[in-house]
Structure formats: structure tokens, C-alpha cells
Design a protein around this motif. Structure first.
Motif, PDB file in Angstrom:
ATOM      1  N   UNK A   1       0.854  -1.177   0.000  1.00 12.96           N
ATOM      2  CA  UNK A   1       0.000   0.000   0.000  1.00 12.96           C
ATOM      3  C   UNK A   1       0.901   1.241   0.000  1.00 12.96           C
ATOM      4  N   UNK A   2       0.626   2.143  -0.915  1.00 14.96           N
ATOM      5  CA  UNK A   2       1.360   3.406  -0.984  1.00 14.96           C
ATOM      6  C   UNK A   2       0.434   4.505  -0.502  1.00 14.96           C
ATOM      7  N   UNK A   3       0.910   5.314   0.422  1.00 12.61           N
ATOM      8  CA  UNK A   3       0.098   6.376   1.023  1.00 12.61           C
ATOM      9  C   UNK A   3       0.438   7.709   0.371  1.00 12.61           C
ATOM     10  N   UNK A   7      -4.974   9.968  -0.588  1.00 11.24           N
ATOM     11  CA  UNK A   7      -5.529   8.609  -0.535  1.00 11.24           C
ATOM     12  C   UNK A   7      -4.422   7.566  -0.497  1.00 11.24           C
ATOM     13  N   UNK A   8      -4.826   6.334  -0.229  1.00  3.62           N
ATOM     14  CA  UNK A   8      -3.909   5.196  -0.259  1.00  3.62           C
ATOM     15  C   UNK A   8      -4.237   4.348  -1.488  1.00  3.62           C
ATOM     16  N   UNK A  14      -0.933   0.976  -8.451  1.00  2.47           N
ATOM     17  CA  UNK A  14       0.008   2.063  -8.724  1.00  2.47           C
ATOM     18  C   UNK A  14       0.943   1.691  -9.877  1.00  2.47           C
ATOM     19  N   UNK A  15       1.496   0.469  -9.847  1.00  2.00           N
ATOM     20  CA  UNK A  15       2.406   0.037 -10.912  1.00  2.00           C
ATOM     21  C   UNK A  15       1.704  -0.054 -12.260  1.00  2.00           C
TER      22      UNK A  15
END
Length: 85
Positions: A1-3, A7-8, A14-15
Motif C-alpha cells: 500500500x502506498x500512502x 488517498x492510499x 500504482x504500478x
């Protein structure tokens, strides 16, 4: 998870989004923004292009003497899983 600040986002999402954005930038350098209808039929199949047009998923750009389609929209529709039933 990227914050992020707003938002997360899951790492896989994402990738995928990053890969799509990079692919789009690379394609913009090498290929035109619009292609003629005959080229769209050749690359993506006449039946596919006509079906996308009839269902309103793509809108042609009509110019004097030719009908053109945005290449990025055609590629997006090609990559989308279709449900024909």
C-alpha cells in the motif's frame, strides 16, 4: 500500500497506472494521435471498430474527405476485456 496525501493506493494498482502512463508517453512520440478509418480497420479489425462506434464507445473525428479515430482510444478499447453475451 502506498500512502499519498489524498488517498492510499495498492502497490499493484500504482504500478499498472504508472506503466500505462509511461506506455502512453512512449507511443505519443512514435505514433500519430489520429489514424484514418482504413488504418483503424486494418489494425483493430473492421467489426471491432464498427461495434465500438455503434455502441458509442468511440466517436470518429470527421474531416473533409476522411474519417479518423484517436489511436489511444482504440488501443484502450482493444485492451479492455469485452463481454459479448
Amino acid at each position: 500500500m502506498i500512502q499519498f496525501s489524498d488517498r492510499a493506493v495498492p502497490y499493484g494498482v500504482f504500478l499498472n497506472d504508472l506503466a500505462d502512463a509511461l506506455t502512453e508517453r512512449i507511443r505519443k512520440k512514435d505514433e500519430p494521435e489520429y489514424i484514418c478509418q482504413n488504418e483503424a480497420f486494418r489494425r483493430f479489425g473492421k467489426c471491432n471498430v464498427m461495434r465500438w462506434r455503434e455502441t458509442g464507445k468511440i466517436e470518429p473525428c470527421k474531416r473533409p474527405g476522411k474519417i479518423e479515430y484517436r489511436l489511444i482510444e482504440l488501443q484502450r478499447l482493444k485492451d479492455t476485456k469485452q463481454d459479448y453475451f
